[in-house]
Scaffold this motif. Structure first.
Motif, PDB file in Angstrom:
ATOM      1  N   ILE A 186       0.886  -1.203  -0.050  1.00  0.00           N
ATOM      2  CA  ILE A 186       0.033  -0.205  -0.099  1.00  0.00           C
ATOM      3  C   ILE A 186       0.684   1.185   0.148  1.00  0.00           C
ATOM      4  CG2 ILE A 186      -1.653   1.355   1.434  1.00  0.00           C
ATOM      5  CD1 ILE A 186      -2.851  -1.277   2.478  1.00  0.00           C
ATOM      6  N   VAL A 187       1.850   1.382   0.784  1.00  0.00           N
ATOM      7  CA  VAL A 187       2.778   2.522   0.949  1.00  0.00           C
ATOM      8  C   VAL A 187       3.577   2.635  -0.477  1.00  0.00           C
ATOM      9  CG1 VAL A 187       4.937   3.431   1.664  1.00  0.00           C
ATOM     10  CG2 VAL A 187       3.269   2.439   3.480  1.00  0.00           C
ATOM     11  N   ALA A 188       4.100   1.528  -1.194  1.00  0.00           N
ATOM     12  CA  ALA A 188       4.778   1.700  -2.520  1.00  0.00           C
ATOM     13  C   ALA A 188       3.522   2.026  -3.483  1.00  0.00           C
ATOM     14  CB  ALA A 188       5.125   0.133  -2.890  1.00  0.00           C
ATOM     15  N   VAL A 189       2.438   1.460  -3.437  1.00  0.00           N
ATOM     16  CA  VAL A 189       1.285   2.148  -4.547  1.00  0.00           C
ATOM     17  C   VAL A 189       0.970   3.595  -4.135  1.00  0.00           C
ATOM     18  CG1 VAL A 189      -1.036   2.065  -5.155  1.00  0.00           C
ATOM     19  CG2 VAL A 189       0.510  -0.100  -4.784  1.00  0.00           C
ATOM     20  N   GLY A 190       1.057   4.008  -2.828  1.00  0.00           N
ATOM     21  CA  GLY A 190       0.734   5.364  -2.558  1.00  0.00           C
ATOM     22  C   GLY A 190       1.898   6.412  -2.886  1.00  0.00           C
ATOM     23  N   VAL A 191       3.188   5.927  -2.878  1.00  0.00           N
ATOM     24  CA  VAL A 191       4.254   6.958  -3.521  1.00  0.00           C
ATOM     25  C   VAL A 191       4.029   6.928  -4.837  1.00  0.00           C
ATOM     26  CG1 VAL A 191       6.781   6.919  -3.864  1.00  0.00           C
ATOM     27  CG2 VAL A 191       5.803   6.103  -1.600  1.00  0.00           C
ATOM     28  N   TYR A 192       3.679   5.941  -5.547  1.00  0.00           N
ATOM     29  CA  TYR A 192       3.477   6.175  -7.054  1.00  0.00           C
ATOM     30  C   TYR A 192       2.208   6.989  -7.327  1.00  0.00           C
ATOM     31  CZ  TYR A 192       6.902   3.059  -8.994  1.00  0.00           C
ATOM     32  OH  TYR A 192       8.210   2.465  -9.482  1.00  0.00           O
ATOM     33  N   SER A 193       1.322   7.103  -6.566  1.00  0.00           N
ATOM     34  CA  SER A 193      -0.125   7.787  -6.781  1.00  0.00           C
ATOM     35  C   SER A 193       0.350   9.151  -6.522  1.00  0.00           C
ATOM     36  CB  SER A 193      -1.150   7.185  -6.050  1.00  0.00           C
ATOM     37  OG  SER A 193      -2.212   7.820  -5.856  1.00  0.00           O
ATOM     38  N   VAL A 194       1.010   9.716  -5.306  1.00  0.00           N
ATOM     39  CA  VAL A 194       1.072  10.823  -4.853  1.00  0.00           C
ATOM     40  C   VAL A 194       1.984  11.471  -5.701  1.00  0.00           C
ATOM     41  CG1 VAL A 194       2.326  12.301  -2.902  1.00  0.00           C
ATOM     42  CG2 VAL A 194       0.604  10.508  -2.518  1.00  0.00           C
ATOM     43  N   PHE A 195       3.014  11.147  -6.229  1.00  0.00           N
ATOM     44  CA  PHE A 195       4.214  11.656  -6.877  1.00  0.00           C
ATOM     45  C   PHE A 195       3.954  11.403  -8.747  1.00  0.00           C
ATOM     46  CE2 PHE A 195       6.147  11.106  -3.070  1.00  0.00           C
ATOM     47  CZ  PHE A 195       6.664  12.481  -2.719  1.00  0.00           C
ATOM     48  N   GLN A 196       2.720  10.673  -8.844  1.00  0.00           N
ATOM     49  CA  GLN A 196       2.301  10.394 -10.199  1.00  0.00           C
ATOM     50  C   GLN A 196       3.605   9.864 -11.154  1.00  0.00           C
ATOM     51  OE1 GLN A 196      -1.074  10.977 -11.937  1.00  0.00           O
ATOM     52  NE2 GLN A 196      -1.286  10.311  -9.779  1.00  0.00           N
ATOM     53  N   PHE A 197       4.050   8.723 -10.465  1.00  0.00           N
ATOM     54  CA  PHE A 197       4.957   7.973 -11.176  1.00  0.00           C
ATOM     55  C   PHE A 197       4.375   7.019 -12.253  1.00  0.00           C
ATOM     56  CE2 PHE A 197       7.878   8.534  -7.390  1.00  0.00           C
ATOM     57  CZ  PHE A 197       8.673   9.610  -7.768  1.00  0.00           C
ATOM     58  N   GLU A 198       5.167   6.671 -13.148  1.00  0.00           N
ATOM     59  CA  GLU A 198       4.314   5.900 -14.132  1.00  0.00           C
ATOM     60  C   GLU A 198       4.468   4.390 -13.765  1.00  0.00           C
ATOM     61  OE1 GLU A 198       4.123   4.916 -19.029  1.00  0.00           O
ATOM     62  OE2 GLU A 198       5.716   6.212 -18.068  1.00  0.00           O
ATOM     63  N   VAL A 199       3.212   3.656 -13.732  1.00  0.00           N
ATOM     64  CA  VAL A 199       3.083   2.312 -13.466  1.00  0.00           C
ATOM     65  C   VAL A 199       3.246   1.428 -14.588  1.00  0.00           C
ATOM     66  CG1 VAL A 199       1.621   0.607 -12.449  1.00  0.00           C
ATOM     67  CG2 VAL A 199       1.504   2.756 -11.374  1.00  0.00           C
ATOM     68  N   THR A 200       4.202   0.608 -14.691  1.00  0.00           N
ATOM     69  CA  THR A 200       4.430  -0.341 -15.775  1.00  0.00           C
ATOM     70  C   THR A 200       4.504  -1.754 -15.381  1.00  0.00           C
ATOM     71  OG1 THR A 200       6.797  -0.159 -15.622  1.00  0.00           O
ATOM     72  CG2 THR A 200       5.760   1.568 -16.934  1.00  0.00           C
ATOM     73  N   PRO A 201       4.547  -2.690 -16.239  1.00  0.00           N
ATOM     74  CA  PRO A 201       4.860  -4.135 -15.859  1.00  0.00           C
ATOM     75  C   PRO A 201       5.984  -4.390 -14.835  1.00  0.00           C
ATOM     76  CG  PRO A 201       4.044  -4.077 -18.082  1.00  0.00           C
ATOM     77  CD  PRO A 201       4.271  -2.714 -17.751  1.00  0.00           C
ATOM     78  N   ALA A 202       7.080  -3.425 -15.191  1.00  0.00           N
ATOM     79  CA  ALA A 202       8.238  -3.910 -14.366  1.00  0.00           C
ATOM     80  C   ALA A 202       8.049  -3.148 -12.921  1.00  0.00           C
ATOM     81  CB  ALA A 202       9.331  -2.873 -14.895  1.00  0.00           C
TER      82      ALA A 202
END
Length: 395
Positions: A186-202
């Motif tokens: 959840i924390v890792a997903v939150g960091v990607y959501s807050v800072f809008q990092f691109e989510v890829t298969p990697a």
């Protein structure tokens, strides 16, 4: 109590020599509150702005066009507008490396004839041939399949982990370990959501890798807790003390293991992504870095304190105060459990009175190693039972 001279006088020295006396259980509320805050922020960001899903999840068309002094991000946007393609949802960015610079363009899925016209427009604007432009397209159903498989793998992994820990240790440890792993994701997903990092298969692969790393760190702590449960079983030590002793004993191992694992990941981010321009490495390493840091935190401040809370509800409540300060340090160092009254000693009666004057082993106060000898005597008294009287045989 006078500390043994072998105890380091600096905080860093005590950490690396395994001589810390940190009250992890006493600070459990702070750790759990911070974890809850992180979860609330994550869900708030997911509901307000969501995740920045990559092309493989949303589907669409992508071009990689060689960049030059006359062709860049603005010129690529002009080509899209000239071919009646909206630029509001398009992603246009310049990617640089030591060998070449390219302009990456990602838009929603277009009809094949319109996509061919856009490719020709990019070639004319950049002054290259159509063959020099890399074009790819992904169907939106492909992203749905990736998401479904990732969720399925996550559920299966959690079930297998729960069964394994329940059989190897107990179900309360399994519950605490799963709570820590879910918090890491959840924390890792939150960091990607807050800072809008691109989510890829990697990124998804990195998320699943995080679970294994978090589980390893938690199992190390639980194994020491289980070992100390047996060691202090005869003293009927409160479970909160067992948790504190175990955490202090394995803390340096957890820190060194985490540092040795995080250092290569930082190298991937700096050298692989920053210097060499490998964007795929950045997407993978960033998720790993966030997950590893979160894994260290969750194993120390979530999994083990939560286990202590669950176990304290089932074990008998002791009237003894928790070990703190120098008493806790002595137990961590293995020199004894000091300042404790055995369960079978009447209230107000000293330990020496309970065992008899003949068992006293006085040590001069000023003698070297006096505190260590005293702690050893007290530990020996707590960890052994008095001999039972033999029954007289009837003649």
């Amino acid at each position: 109590m006078t500390l043994d001279t072998s105890v380091s006088q600096t905080g860093l020295g005590r950490v690396f020599r395994g001589q810390t006396a940190i009250d992890f259980y006493g600070k459990r509320r702070i750790g759990l509150i911070l974890a809850v805050v992180a979860v609330v922020v994550t869900f708030g960001s997911l509901f307000t702005q969501g995740l920045n899903l990559g092309l493989d999840f949303e589907g669409g068309d992508a071009w990689d066009i060689p960049a030059s002094e006359t062709f860049g991000v603005d010129e690529a946007a002009d080509v899209l507008r000239a071919n009646d393609v909206s630029t509001s949802g398009a992603r246009i960015q310049l990617r640089s490396s030591e060998t070449s610079d390219v302009v990456t363009v990602q838009v929603e899925e277009l009809p094949r004839d319109q996509a061919a016209a856009v490719t020709a427009g990019f070639a004319d604007a950049a002054g290259v041939t159509v063959e020099e432009i890399s074009f790819s397209f992904t169907s939106s159903t492909w992203g749905a399949e990736i998401t479904e498989k990732a969720v399925r793998a996550l559920v299966i992994f959690l079930l297998v982990v729960a069964v394994f820990i329940s059989l190897r240790f107990e179900w309360r440890m399994a519950l605490a370990a799963i709570a820590a792993m879910v918090n890491d994701v959840i924390v890792a997903v939150g960091v990607y959501s807050v800072f809008q990092f691109e989510v890829t298969p990697a990124t998804v692969i990195a998320f699943l890798t995080i679970l294994g790393y978090s589980l390893y760190d938690t199992i190390v702590v639980f194994d020491r807790v289980k070992e100390n449960e047996g060691r202090y079983a005869s003293t009927k030590m409160p479970y909160e003390d067992i948790v504190n002793i175990s955490m202090n004993q394995v803390m340096v191992r957890s820190l060194l293991t985490s540092f040795s694992s995080i250092l290569p990941v930082i190298s991937l981010l700096i050298l692989g992504s920053g210097v060499l321009g490998a964007v795929a490495l950045r997407e993978f390493a960033l998720a790993l870095l966030v997950g590893m840091i979160s894994g260290v935190y969750s194993s120390i401040f979530i999994a083990t304190p939560l286990l202590a809370v669950l176990k304290s509800k089932t074990t008998r409540t002791s009237r003894r105060p928790r070990l703190l300060g120098d008493d806790l340090r002595a137990a961590v160092m293995g020199s004894g459990v000091t300042g404790r009254i055995p369960e079978d000693t009447p209230h107000g009666e000293s330990d020496d009175a309970a065992h008899g004057e003949s068992e006293r082993q006085p040590v001069p106060t000023g003698a070297p190693g006096a505190s260590g000898a005293t702690a050893a005597v007290q530990a020996d008294r707590l960890l052994t039972h008095p001999p039972r009287p033999r029954k007289k045989k009837r003649r």
